[in-house]
Design an enzyme around this catalytic site. Sequence first.
Site, short mmCIF file in Angstrom:
data_model
loop_
_atom_site.label_atom_id
_atom_site.label_comp_id
_atom_site.label_asym_id
_atom_site.label_seq_id
_atom_site.Cartn_x
_atom_site.Cartn_y
_atom_site.Cartn_z
N GLU A 40 0.85 -1.19 0.00
CA GLU A 40 0.00 0.00 0.00
C GLU A 40 0.89 1.24 0.00
OE1 GLU A 40 -3.77 1.94 2.45
OE2 GLU A 40 -2.43 0.56 3.51
N LYS A 109 -9.89 2.18 -2.48
CA LYS A 109 -10.17 1.81 -1.09
C LYS A 109 -11.54 2.34 -0.67
CE LYS A 109 -7.69 1.95 3.35
NZ LYS A 109 -6.45 2.49 3.97
N CYS A 150 -6.06 -2.61 2.85
CA CYS A 150 -5.85 -2.34 4.28
C CYS A 150 -7.13 -2.34 5.11
CB CYS A 150 -5.08 -1.03 4.43
SG CYS A 150 -4.24 -0.88 6.04
#
Length: 266
Positions: A40, A109, A150
């Site tokens: 990331e 995301k 994440c």
Amino acid sequence: MKLSLIQMPVTADKAQNLQTATQEVSAAAQRGCDLAVLPEMFCCPYDNRCFPRYAEPEGGEIWQSLSRMARENHVWLVGGSMPEREANAIYNTCYAFDREGHQVAKFRKIHLFDIDIDGGQRFMESEVLSPGTAPAVFKTEFGVVGLAICFDLRFPSLFEKTADLGAKLMVVPAAFNCTTGPKHWELLYRSRAVDNQLYTVGVSCARDESAEYVAYGHSIVCNPWGDILLEADEKPGVLDAEVDFNLVDSVRRQLPVRSARRFRVK
């Protein structure tokens, strides 16, 4: 499928980060890698102040570098994530490329990292970033691969939706911190693997104690039984792993929990 999880150091020098990624992807290909995965925000510090400065549109320099890495090394590539600029918004975006360097998937995301831990980490992605809205998958000669980033790992419904799109491997570039990492990193990757009876792969940048945001590291591979196949420490390095998509089919046949999901509790 042979995977290479590239737990690289990330600096404030974008050119250096791209060079490191290029070298590691090339080395992975020479070892017989099919799919290489970067961390990331592999191209810039994980810092709200940096995201606007490093943000680029799709097709920009970072995107071009990722495409070239995939094409020149003839590997599938999940390009970790990068700050993507579109109009007035910035997204935490993961691009995936095929062996010819063509973009085959794009995931923004969805669940932004907004936390304030008593005595620990405070970070508010939503102060700078905008959320994505849709799951993403791409098809390889081995099977379907899904993407998340994440904090998305904490939301089982996204993984269920992505598995319903055919994913048998979930690639999740991530940068847990040293407060939540020791408590939840292994637990969450193992849980999502068991929930959806698929492989989960997490790739972090290496830990830098001098950084504003100190990443936990510990890149990881879990199988559909929830076993940890490999896990790194906090230092720079690469994990090479093999995953067998037939095992996903076998586990789902033996424990048909996914087909039972149609029976909802009212």
